[in-house]
Motif scaffolding. Structure first.
Motif, short mmCIF file in Angstrom:
data_model
loop_
_atom_site.label_atom_id
_atom_site.label_comp_id
_atom_site.label_asym_id
_atom_site.label_seq_id
_atom_site.Cartn_x
_atom_site.Cartn_y
_atom_site.Cartn_z
N VAL A 1 0.83 -1.10 0.03
CA VAL A 1 0.18 -0.06 0.16
C VAL A 1 0.78 1.28 -0.08
O VAL A 1 1.79 1.49 0.82
CB VAL A 1 -0.98 0.02 1.07
CG1 VAL A 1 -1.85 1.47 1.22
CG2 VAL A 1 -1.79 -1.21 1.11
N ASP A 2 0.69 2.05 -1.06
CA ASP A 2 1.53 3.33 -1.13
C ASP A 2 0.80 4.39 -0.46
O ASP A 2 -0.22 4.70 -0.43
CB ASP A 2 1.42 3.66 -2.54
CG ASP A 2 2.38 4.74 -3.08
OD1 ASP A 2 2.70 5.46 -2.23
OD2 ASP A 2 2.53 4.92 -4.31
N ALA B 1 1.30 7.61 -0.69
CA ALA B 1 0.82 8.74 -1.50
C ALA B 1 -0.45 8.17 -2.05
O ALA B 1 -1.21 9.36 -2.46
CB ALA B 1 1.54 9.01 -2.67
N TYR B 2 -0.70 6.89 -2.37
CA TYR B 2 -2.02 6.55 -2.68
C TYR B 2 -3.11 6.33 -1.82
O TYR B 2 -3.37 5.43 -1.32
CB TYR B 2 -1.87 5.27 -3.63
CG TYR B 2 -3.01 4.80 -4.28
CD1 TYR B 2 -3.44 5.47 -5.76
CD2 TYR B 2 -3.75 3.75 -3.98
CE1 TYR B 2 -4.47 5.07 -6.37
CE2 TYR B 2 -4.94 3.36 -4.60
CZ TYR B 2 -5.15 3.97 -5.92
OH TYR B 2 -6.38 3.63 -6.69
#
Lengths: 416, 989, 89, 201
Positions: free
Chosen positions: D2-3, D5-6
């Protein structure tokens, strides 16, 4: 007695004792050449034009209650001919022309007021649809103007141009459109028809149709049987019920349309305005009340009363358009039973039964159509052929697919 | 200023003084006063002018039925016309003005109308003003319009707020008089949920205006104690200042609470008024009765009042409406007014009773009090200017006497307040016993009690109220003992006297609309003999009081004039609202920006940051274009966005498109019946354009169908039709073919969907997706679709294109929509990615000849739209049969075509009609119209789509695009609707 | 008007969308007179003054299509049931 | 993976966090829920109920009620149709559910389709009475009762929670994500006279 300022002055001097009934309250004869079921605007107008244009005076208009208390007396009094379809537009323009000469023709002031009808638009798509309609009107010689928001503002400063959810972008104006005093239209036609010899029979409810084979030969009523060469049905929201007496099913549903009037105030609204981003239209009567309405209640009904959600919707449309009416009060409401056809356009036609004619499916266009509907129904009854401007209003167009769907809603009458 | 305030308590707070103005002059009153009572206390009797004749008018009553005392309340944007002085609760700083007069109330120029009243009879305008015809709009109507109307609207937006509230209860009690309180107490004590509404700010009804006694205490005190008890019960809601104004189907009631009308401005966060929508298992109609006036000459002169109102002013407000108050009555109740006046030490010169034999007990009491009695006599005229100075009475034997009086209390008997009982179409029944209509055919669940039911005595009110309360509690499962209260006997005899024969001067039936006895006679003479015709012809009962003070009397006079019984004449059906309701209250929050909800796209905040200009598309608000500084106008912005997509890559939030998830073993078969084209043959991982028809053969909507798994499809719909298509599918699934194994779910809100289009879109996608999904080359061909994980979240990719370029739509969970857009923008920086809005989208779809809302307009068939080849002949589907009707299959039907101006510099306009070149502009030459236009930055000229009869056979033909509304008339060439890349190579690249 | 939704319970009718006559079933598409029968089913609906069987969609509720029997003169609701339930095998 | 920034965004971030005086109505956003709509496949109802009971220890309610079991809850939202929620499972919830019961039911992830407000406080019923046309009296709308209805033209779903520790009523009210700000404004305005507070974590 002819109505005029002179006769009014004369009567004023004698305490108005000399006025006679505006129309004869006739008792039914045993037979007529033509019987028109329904003493509304359409039926009375048809009777008048039968007598005046076609010289047919052996005519009775049968009304189950008192004349003019159905939809003729339950509308928002708007007259206009701003239609799109080539089959509708010329017909309503005929009506408009008849409105323009109506009072002199009938010798009755129906207060036909050509104050203008303005359809507002709030999006490009709506504007484009209005332009298409306005151009169709112009092609037929009907007046139509496109106003931008600035010109609308100049004309109607009371509208909301700034804080609206869907700001007004402009409007399509038909200056010749306007209003007429609905009751006076009924009384004027009744008086003129009666004067030419037509029998207007009130408190005479049709309970059945007399039939010989596939031919209708008269009616059974609460005041006895009456024979007739031709029987025309012109009963708006009750069309299906009368048709059922002949074993016919119609492409019609009956729906309630509510209308409202506010308390009387000094003039604020010079013309008829329709809101394009909600369901609301409004004009101000000569008496000062704002007369307004919106959508159908939305379900089949024969109860002449409306529901609360529609009242709320209509008033929110009004407030979205004119926030200055917030403190004005809604005074009265009423509901009419609309004969909603399956494509939103009317039917003036013969029926599968010989001698039985139908004028129905007016949706909520019935009032403005009154003169032309009467005129074309009279033409059909007298000449046995459709008037050229009403030729498309056929009963079998649903089977053939020649639909007259102004709004493109399809067979969903509550959406027309 | 002489004070007419009496000593004693009443229901006002004498220890506080409130200042107010009327016609700019200052006065004072007390909390508990109405504007009417405060003005009467200050000796002001002239409050307004009538509608037609501009006659001076004062206060007639003390309640919501008031026809005369209408004022403009407040100032500026809060100005409120036609407000009843009898219902305005006094507050500090109140400002009121009289209306319908010029230059001032005392000297009204238009009172000259009264002189011309012999001309201005009922319906005079129908008989004249017809010549010359053109003068109506120019001359007559403007004059009539100026003269008509009473008050003035503020002309400014209403600054106050309104709100709505829903309520549910076992029992709704309408009216807080003795009957209503008895019903509420009886039902509430064992625990039933009770709502009691009263339009007054003080509960008690007539108990406040009369001097009744209940169980040894004063009626007013009993009302206070009952109120206190009700307030202490948890399941009771007392709504004072609240009028139940409408009864609707399904036991639904509408009530208006005037939350802030008694304060100068609403308190913070409080509405001015609140609309209550109440669903009540049972309702008790305890709305009381309205006192009738009697029609006689000069009965409209200020100073002529209803007897019960006189009593109310004296007992409740401690105001003497006059110094010398005569009583004219046709019923026992009128005598009580005389007795109360004497109790208050006011002079009562005479009691005129129309009846020959009033009850001996009353006569005896009057004699004891030293009041002159004139039984069998009639008041037939009044004297005075703008205020009553005396009355003219004709005695039993015909002799005339004049009596000096500054006030006349008129008691014509009581009429049950039946209005709410008839809102659902029931008719009231004529009661010979009380000479009025009583509720008969009540709405389901409603019981009428007390005076509203014709029980005019206090004992009857308490008895019927308690019984109804018990019944209502019982129906909700609460066993309520029948409460009993002790009261004194009171005489309630009444004669029927509607009007006095042989009057001197105008005798008014409808005060507000100036309808006289002669008007009614004229209407009858002219054949307007039904109650409805009479009303419409004379405008009787159409004023702001809705005929509460006049309707019944008018009908009774009509009956008499046509030799019928009142029962035969019938009544006018009362419809909502019972009293007039502010339009703002019915709209409540739904106005201005709050008129309809506003749906925002997942990337809305990002678009705002970028300075997007938005457009409303139905409820949705979408980015229309993204201007850059230095751009001359929106057209150059859109041209840049289009060019950016056509030459590089652009992104656009298309989340507003409807998305429907269809699953089940029979999903394919189901969709074959929904769409005109074949769906079940679609392979997993592929998408297809589809078109669905209504059953009448007209196109309902179009969109793509993607097969995610064998039994799992995803449909897209147009933005505007999303709801309608879902309903259509649910109908097919639940009603038409319930036997199919199909499960539907709307997933429009779940997915943010972003179009990525342009020759470099693949490159951009590859950058952001990384190894989450392979999009290179043949790996993800045109019309492929896939589900995968991106950033650990579910994602979907569709290779579809609306703009005609290589393109994709990427779907991510909605709350990540903005993050996805930002990721695309960041990754696309070096590719020159452009965000584009709906306008560029529209231009590109026109360049590609794709039909949209202007073409799929509810009247076009698949064939009209050039989609005939999609329609499957191998299966049945909704709309197939009726699309074959001759009218829908005719060759001359309009077909979708493209248009281009011959002069490439010319502009095309949407809505223009298509006429053969050189043909005159008439309807008979109208062969089609222009449905969509755009300036094509790609082709560098205007293009359009339209419909033309036999259009497909006419490519290359030259026609007129005629737009008289805009004054344009352009020569156009009919073209194939696909202007750009007709072979479709770019989308497949 | 309040409609007793078989799933949600009694609700104001404004939560529902109205379609109309519930009596007209979709005709057999393959019949020789299919077009005439579709015209009847689509356009010639029952319009009685009295008990009327009609379809409503609980759009703001459970999204069920319900068949309501209602008196068009009084708006009294006589019966409500899920539409299509009887047609299910 | 899980990024960071996302990341998800709350639609309420920019909305006014309080109105009036006092805390008659206290609101908060329910974030991170896994929400799935499950619809029984034709003639699979009984099997589905058994399976859900066996695997999720949850009895599917027959009407507009909510049944809870640990982190899980199922709210009846239509005939043979439920809205299942799972605390803080996000989009993974539906995927897991599909694996577990997908044979007997269509499972659709709606974790992002709704925004959900938790509303509590001494005046919460009065505020809600201005919004929803449903009887929320404690006798009529009990803990775990579910209603799908309309508030100012918006389709909303609400259910009643256990009363708060202070004995005040509490509800969860959800609406389609695109309507989030319109609904928030309506709640805010309705509650303002009682004192409205939006609590952010």
């Amino acid at each position: 007695m002819r109505y005029s300022l002179a006769s009014l002055l004369r009567q004023a001097c004698s305490g108005h004792r000399g006025w006679e009934p505006a129309w004869r309250d006739a008792s039914p004869k045993s037979a007529y050449e033509v019987i028109i079921i329904g003493g509304g605007g359409h039926g009375l107008a048809a009777a008048y034009y039968l007598a005046k244009v076609h010289g047919l005076t052996d005519v009775a208009v049968l009304e189950k209650g008192c004349i003019g208390l159905g939809n003729a007396g339950r509308n928002t009094t708007i007259i206009r001919s701003n239609y799109l379809l080539a089959e509708n537009n010329p017909f309503y323009e005929l009506s408009m022309k008849l409105w323009e000469g109506l009072e002199q023709d009938l010798n009755y002031n129906a207060m036909v007021s050509q104050r203008g009808v303005l359809n507002l638009f709030h999006s490009d798509a709506q504007r484009d649809a209005f332009v298409r309609r306005g151009n169709a009107m112009r092609l037929h010689g009907v007046d139509a103007e496109l106003l931008d928001a600035r010109r609308v503002r100049r004309m109607l400063p009371i509208l909301d141009f700034d804080g609206a959810r869907f700001p007004i972008q402009g409007g399509l104006l038909q200056r010749r459109g306007g209003t007429a005093r609905h009751d006076a239209v009924v009384w004027g036609y009744a008086r003129a028809a009666s004067g030419l010899g037509v029998d207007i029979v009130q408190q005479c409810e049709v309970t059945g149709l007399l039939r010989e084979g596939t031919r209708i030969t008269g009616v059974r009523t609460t005041r006895g049987e009456i024979r007739a060469g031709k029987v025309a049905v012109s009963v708006a929201g009750h069309s299906s019920r009368v048709a059922a007496m002949a074993g016919l099913r119609l492409p019609i549903e009956s729906h309630v349309l509510q209308a409202f009037v506010s308390e009387a105030i000094k003039p604020v609204l010079p013309c008829v305005v329709t809101f394009g981003a909600g369901h609301f239209y409004v004009s101000q009567s000569d008496k000062g009340g704002l007369v307004f309405g919106g959508d159908l209640d939305g379900y089949n009904s024969y109860a002449q009363r409306g529901n609360l959600p529609t009242v709320e919707d209509v008033c929110s449309g009004g407030m979205a358009l004119m926030p200055a009416i917030g403190r004005l009060r809604l005074l009265r409401s009423w509901g009419g039973i609309m004969d909603m056809s399956m494509d939103g356009s009317p039917i003036i036609d013969r029926t599968p039964l010989e001698g039985l004619y139908l004028n129905a499916g007016w949706c909520y266009g019935g009032f403005k159509a009154t003169p032309a509907a009467g005129y074309c129904l009279a033409h059909l009854l007298a000449r046995e052929e459709s008037h050229e401007l009403a030729r498309a209003f056929r009963l079998d167009r649903f089977a053939t697919g020649d639909l007259l769907d102004e709004k493109g809603q399809g067979p969903q009458p509550n959406l027309h | 200023m002489s004070s007419h305030r009496l000593a004693g308590e009443g229901a006002i707070q004498r220890d506080q003084t409130l200042s107010f103005t009327f016609d700019r002059r200052g006065y004072t009153g007390h909390p508990g006063d109405t504007l009417a009572s405060a003005l009467l206390a200050s000796g002001v009797r002239l409050l307004g002018r009538s509608f037609k004749y501009h006659r001076p008018r004062g206060v007639l009553g003390a309640g919501s039925e008031e026809p005369n005392a209408l004022v403009e309340l407040r100032t500026g944007a809060r100005r409120e016309p036609n407000t009843r002085a009898t219902m305005i609760e006094l507050f500090e700083g109140l400002a009121a003005r009289s209306q319908n007069r010029w230059p001032c109330l005392a000297f009204d120029a238009a009172a000259v109308n009264s002189v011309l009243s012999r001309l201005f009879v009922a319906g005079f305008y129908y008989k004249t003003f017809m010549w010359p015809a053109a003068c109506w709009e120019k001359l007559y109507e403007p004059a009539i319009r100026r003269a008509a109307g009473l008050g003035r609207a503020s002309g400014e937006a209403d600054p106050d707020t309104y709100e709505k509230a829903h309520a549910f209860c076992d029992l709704l009690v309408i009216g807080g008089g003795p009957a209503g309180l008895a019903a509420a107490l009886t039902a509430a004590r064992p625990g039933a949920r009770v709502i009691l509404c009263d339009e007054d700010f003080l509960l008690g009804g007539r108990l406040n205006g009369d001097r009744h006694r209940i169980g040894g205490e004063s009626g007013a005190l009993w009302a206070r104690r009952s109120e206190a008890e009700l307030r202490s019960l948890p399941e009771v809601r007392l709504l004072t200042r609240t009028t139940v104004f409408g009864v609707y189907d399904g036991n639904t009631f509408a009530a208006l609470e005037r939350v802030s009308d008694h304060v100068p401005v609403p308190r913070p966060h409080q509405p001015r008024q609140r609309l209550w929508k109440i669903v009540a298992r049972r309702a008790v109609l305890a709305a009381g009765a309205l006192e009738r006036s009697i029609v006689f000459g000069g009965n409209d002169r200020p100073g002529v009042m209803l007897a019960s109102a006189v009593r109310t002013y004296v007992n409740r407000f401690r105001v003497a409406p006059g110094r010398r108050i005569a009583v004219f009555t046709a019923c026992d109740d009128g005598w009580q007014t005389a007795f109360d006046l004497i109790e208050a030490r006011l002079d009562v010169p005479v009691i005129v009773d129309a009846r020959r034999d009033p009850p001996p007990a009353l006569c005896a009491q009057a004699r004891r009090l030293g009041v002159r009695i004139m039984p069998g006599a009639l008041v037939f005229g009044t004297r005075g200017g703008a205020g009553l100075e005396g009355i003219e009475v004709r005695g039993e034997e015909g002799h005339v006497s004049r009596v000096r009086a500054d006030t006349l209390a008129v008691a014509g008997g009581w009429s049950p307040n039946t209005a709410l009982s008839t809102h659902l179409g029931g008719r009231a029944r004529w009661s010979e016993a009380i000479g009025a209509h009583v509720p008969a055919d009540l709405p389901p669940g409603m019981i009428a009690v007390g005076a509203a039911s014709g029980e005019l005595s206090l004992a009857g009110a308490l008895r019927t109220g308690a019984a109804a309360g018990r019944e209502a509690a019982g129906s909700a499962g609460f066993d309520a003992p029948l409460e009993q209260w002790r009261t004194e006997e009171e005489p309630v005899g009444s004669a029927r006297l509607w009007s006095v024969p042989g009057c001197r001067g105008k005798a008014f039936v409808d005060y507000q609309h100036d309808v006289t006895v002669e008007d009614i006679a004229l209407a009858v003479r002219e054949g307007f003999r039904s109650a409805e015709h009479l009303k419409r012809y004379t405008t009787l009962g159409m004023g702001t009081d809705q005929g509460k003070s006049s309707q019944l009397t008018g009908q009774a006079l009509l009956a008499a004039l046509t030799q019928r019984e009142p029962a035969e004449v019938g009544t006018i059906t009362a419809r909502p609202p019972y009293t007039a309701v502010a339009i703002g209250a019915l709209a409540a929050r739904a106005r201005g920006a709050q008129f309809k909800p506003c749906r925002l796209t997942p990337s809305h905040r990002w678009a705002e940051e970028r300075g997007a200009v938005f457009v409303d598309a139905g409820e949705w608000r979408r980015a229309r274009w993204f201007p850059l500084t230095g751009e001359a106008d929106w057209r150059s912005t859109v041209a840049r966005e289009v060019a950016g997509v056509r030459t590089g890559v652009g992104i656009c939030d298309v989340s507003t498109l409807g998305k429907i998830d269809v699953q089940g073993a029979d999903a394919g078969a189901f969709l074959d019946r929904i769409y005109a084209n074949m769906i079940s043959t679609l392979s997993v991982g592929r998408a297809r354009y589809g078109v669905m028809l209504r059953e009448d053969g007209i196109v309902l909507d179009d969109g793509t169908v993607a097969r995610l798994q064998e039994c799992h499809f995803l449909l897209s719909t147009s933005t505007v039709h999303a709801g309608r298509v879902m309903r259509h599918l649910a109908h097919a699934r639940q009603v038409l073919w319930p036997q199919l194994d199909v499960q539907l779910a709307s997933v429009t809100e779940q997915w943010a969907q972003i179009a990525i289009a342009g020759p470099r879109s693949r490159e951009l996608l590859a950058r952001v997706l990384g190894d989450a999904l392979e999009v290179a080359g043949a790996a993800f061909a045109y019309l492929a679709c896939a589900q995968f994980l991106w950033h650990g979240r579910p994602a979907r990719l569709f290779r579809i294109s609306f703009c005609g370029e290589l393109g994709y739509e990427l779907a991510v969970p909605a709350r990540y929509g903005e993050a996805a857009v930002r990721a695309l923008m960041a990754a696309g920086g070096t590719l020159g990615v452009v965000p584009y809005g709906t306008e560029a989208l529209g231009v590109m779809r026109i360049e590609k000849g794709h039909a949209a809302g202007a073409e799929i307009n509810g009247t076009s068939t698949a064939a009209d739209l050039g989609l005939g080849r999609l329609v499957s002949a191998r299966k049945d589907f909704i709309g197939r049969v009726l699309a074959a009707r001759p009218g829908l299959a005719a060759a001359e039907r309009p077909a979708l075509i493209g248009l281009a101006p011959l002069d490439r510099r010319a502009r095309l306009s949407t809505g223009a009609h298509l006429l053969p070149a050189g043909a005159p502009a008439t309807l008979s030459h109208d062969e089609g119209f222009v449905s969509s236009t755009a300036y094509s930055p790609t082709l560098k000229h205007w293009i359009g789509l339209g419909f033309l009869s036999r259009g497909r056979e006419r490519l290359g033909e030259r026609m007129r695009a005629y737009d008289p509304l805009r004054g344009e008339d352009v020569q156009v060439e009919i073209a194939h609707p696909v202007f750009y890349d007709p072979a479709g190579e770019r989308v497949r690249s | 008007m309040r409609i007793e939704c078989p799933f949600c319970g009694e609700r104001d009718h404004s939560e529902f969308a109205y379609l109309g006559d519930a009596g007209c079933a979709r005709p057999a598409p393959g019949a020789a007179d299919a077009q005439a029968r579709f015209v009847e089913a689509v356009y010639l609906r029952e319009n009685p003054a009295g008990a009327h069987r009609e379809l409503w969609y609980h759009e703001f509720g459970c999204r069920s299509w319900v068949q309501v029997t209602r008196d068009t003169r009084t708006h009294e609701i006589l019966e409500v049931r899920l539409a299509g339930a009887s047609a299910a095998p | 993976m899980v990024d960071s920034a996302y990341g998800p965004l709350s639609p309420f971030a920019a909305m006014p966090a309080s109105a009036g005086t006092g805390e008659g109505v206290v609101a908060g956003e329910r974030e991170g829920l896994g929400i799935a709509r499950i619809t029984a496949r034709n003639r699979q109802l009984a099997a589905l109920e058994q399976l859900v009971h066996k695997r999720l220890h949850l009895a599917l309610p027959a009407g507009p009620r909510r049944m809870r079991s640990g982190d899980l809850a199922a709210a009846g939202v239509g005939p043979e149709c439920w809205l299942m929620t799972c605390e803080s499972a996000g989009n993974a919830f539906a995927a897991g559910l599909r694996d577990s019961i997908g044979g007997h039911a269509a499972v659709v992830d709606l974790s992002d389709a709704y925004v959900m407000l938790r509303l509590a406080g001494a005046r919460v019923r009065e505020a809600l009475a201005k919004l929803v046309p449903v009887d929320l009296h404690e006798r009529s709308f009990q803990v775990d009762d579910v209603a799908q209805t309309v508030a100012e033209h918006m389709a909303v779903t609400l259910w009643r929670l256990e009363d708060t520790g202070r004995g005040e009523a509490a509800f969860e009210l959800s609406v389609g994500r695109s309507f989030a700000q319109s609904l928030y404004r309506a709640v805010h305005d309705s509650a303002a006279e009682f004192g409205f507070v939006f609590e952010t974590r």
